[in-house]
Design a protein around this motif. Structure first.
Motif, PDB file in Angstrom:
ATOM      1  N   ARG A 123      46.849  64.717  35.803  1.00 49.85           N
ATOM      2  CA  ARG A 123      45.794  64.861  34.747  1.00 49.85           C
ATOM      3  C   ARG A 123      44.690  65.368  35.185  1.00 49.85           C
ATOM      4  N   GLU A 124      43.709  64.832  36.258  1.00 43.30           N
ATOM      5  CA  GLU A 124      42.648  65.310  36.667  1.00 43.30           C
ATOM      6  C   GLU A 124      42.706  66.622  37.299  1.00 43.30           C
ATOM      7  N   GLY A 125      43.743  66.854  37.979  1.00 44.57           N
ATOM      8  CA  GLY A 125      44.146  67.986  38.714  1.00 44.57           C
ATOM      9  C   GLY A 125      44.026  69.249  37.762  1.00 44.57           C
ATOM     10  N   LEU A 126      44.908  68.951  36.642  1.00 50.51           N
ATOM     11  CA  LEU A 126      44.967  69.882  35.744  1.00 50.51           C
ATOM     12  C   LEU A 126      43.684  70.427  34.877  1.00 50.51           C
ATOM     13  N   GLN A 127      42.959  69.354  34.936  1.00 47.98           N
ATOM     14  CA  GLN A 127      41.848  69.366  33.957  1.00 47.98           C
ATOM     15  C   GLN A 127      40.646  70.012  34.797  1.00 47.98           C
ATOM     16  N   ARG A 128      40.702  69.721  36.146  1.00 49.34           N
ATOM     17  CA  ARG A 128      39.573  70.206  36.995  1.00 49.34           C
ATOM     18  C   ARG A 128      39.908  71.690  37.211  1.00 49.34           C
ATOM     19  N   SER A 129      41.242  72.071  37.261  1.00 45.55           N
ATOM     20  CA  SER A 129      41.484  73.468  37.727  1.00 45.55           C
ATOM     21  C   SER A 129      41.600  74.575  36.534  1.00 45.55           C
ATOM     22  N   ALA A 130      41.401  73.962  35.307  1.00 47.06           N
ATOM     23  CA  ALA A 130      41.572  74.520  34.196  1.00 47.06           C
ATOM     24  C   ALA A 130      40.547  75.901  34.152  1.00 47.06           C
ATOM     25  N   GLY A 131      39.385  75.757  34.582  1.00 46.90           N
ATOM     26  CA  GLY A 131      38.271  76.707  34.815  1.00 46.90           C
ATOM     27  C   GLY A 131      38.994  78.052  35.533  1.00 46.90           C
ATOM     28  N   LEU A 132      39.920  77.830  36.423  1.00 46.53           N
ATOM     29  CA  LEU A 132      40.472  79.054  37.222  1.00 46.53           C
ATOM     30  C   LEU A 132      41.156  79.987  35.932  1.00 46.53           C
ATOM     31  N   LEU A 133      41.853  79.144  35.175  1.00 44.91           N
ATOM     32  CA  LEU A 133      42.659  79.874  34.067  1.00 44.91           C
ATOM     33  C   LEU A 133      41.740  80.364  33.056  1.00 44.91           C
ATOM     34  N   TRP A 134      40.814  79.650  32.723  1.00 46.85           N
ATOM     35  CA  TRP A 134      39.706  80.507  31.763  1.00 46.85           C
ATOM     36  C   TRP A 134      39.009  81.506  32.264  1.00 46.85           C
ATOM     37  N   ALA A 135      38.940  81.634  33.689  1.00 45.93           N
ATOM     38  CA  ALA A 135      38.428  82.897  34.338  1.00 45.93           C
ATOM     39  C   ALA A 135      38.986  84.078  34.002  1.00 45.93           C
ATOM     40  N   LEU A 136      40.307  83.891  33.831  1.00 38.39           N
ATOM     41  CA  LEU A 136      40.992  85.129  33.694  1.00 38.39           C
ATOM     42  C   LEU A 136      40.894  85.793  32.165  1.00 38.39           C
ATOM     43  N   ILE A 137      40.158  85.155  31.244  1.00 37.72           N
ATOM     44  CA  ILE A 137      40.023  85.843  30.061  1.00 37.72           C
ATOM     45  C   ILE A 137      39.161  86.917  29.768  1.00 37.72           C
ATOM     46  N   VAL A 138      38.106  86.807  30.189  1.00 38.50           N
ATOM     47  CA  VAL A 138      37.281  88.162  30.125  1.00 38.50           C
ATOM     48  C   VAL A 138      37.559  89.353  30.909  1.00 38.50           C
ATOM     49  N   PRO A 139      37.752  89.080  32.187  1.00 39.97           N
ATOM     50  CA  PRO A 139      38.317  90.190  32.826  1.00 39.97           C
ATOM     51  C   PRO A 139      39.585  91.017  32.165  1.00 39.97           C
ATOM     52  N   VAL A 140      40.475  90.164  32.073  1.00 39.15           N
ATOM     53  CA  VAL A 140      41.918  90.585  31.683  1.00 39.15           C
ATOM     54  C   VAL A 140      41.767  90.996  30.390  1.00 39.15           C
ATOM     55  N   ALA A 141      41.080  90.345  29.438  1.00 34.48           N
ATOM     56  CA  ALA A 141      40.774  91.158  28.022  1.00 34.48           C
ATOM     57  C   ALA A 141      40.209  92.363  28.043  1.00 34.48           C
TER      58      ALA A 141
END
Length: 181
Positions: A96-114
């Protein structure tokens, strides 16, 4: 004194109008948790990948797929490293902690890919799409820097300097792209 009095009245009007950032974040705490160091790292990584992959001019759909795929691999490695590194926690807590802390890596895709996707839908050239995407990354980094200083309750000048320094990483990638292309 007049300034602080006017500011306080303005702030209460803003809060009373429903535009209360802190209240919104209390309602959606995952937003605040996702705006972390991993989001900065992910934004720089994503922008760097877009810049590097665009050198081969694979076409926008392939560029988007390669970027998403590579960031997903980095995200998986980061989650795994967090799980392995959290020896003091139970397996479930570490996941749970690993998924939570690493979520920022996935969120970082949104703007450039959009930005890349919008450019593809608008029929823009590869160079224009990449430039728009990289500038979107710069704006994202500036927001992340501002947010980090805001979380520490830093004064406005420190917020501006932190936002500028964080955005500077994106500007460095744009400069490197200009040198290589």
């Amino acid at each position: 004194m007049l300034y602080s009095s006017c500011t306080a009245k303005w702030w209460w009007r803003v809060k009373g109008s429903g535009f209360d950032v802190d209240a919104g974040l209390r309602r959606y705490p995952w937003v605040s948790r996702a705006m972390n160091a991993e989001a900065v790292y992910g934004t720089v990584l994503t922008a760097g990948l877009i810049s590097a992959f665009s050198l081969y001019n694979p076409g926008l759909p392939v560029l988007i797929a390669r970027t998403i795929g590579t960031v997903l691999v980095f995200w998986g490695a980061h989650v795994y490293a967090e799980i392995v590194g959290n020896r003091a926690m139970s397996w479930r807590e570490a996941v749970r902690e690993g998924l939570q802390r690493s979520a920022g890596l996935l969120w970082a895709l949104i703007v450039p890919v959009a930005c890349l996707t919008a450019a593809a839908l608008l029929g823009l050239s590869m160079d224009a799409a990449v430039d728009i995407s990289l500038w979107g990354g710069v704006v994202t980094l500036a927001i992340l820097g501002w947010w980090a200083a805001r979380q520490r309750n830093d004064p406005a000048l420190v917020k501006v300097v932190t936002a500028a320094a964080t955005a500077g990483m994106g500007l460095a990638l744009i400069a490197l792209k200009a040198l290589v292309h």
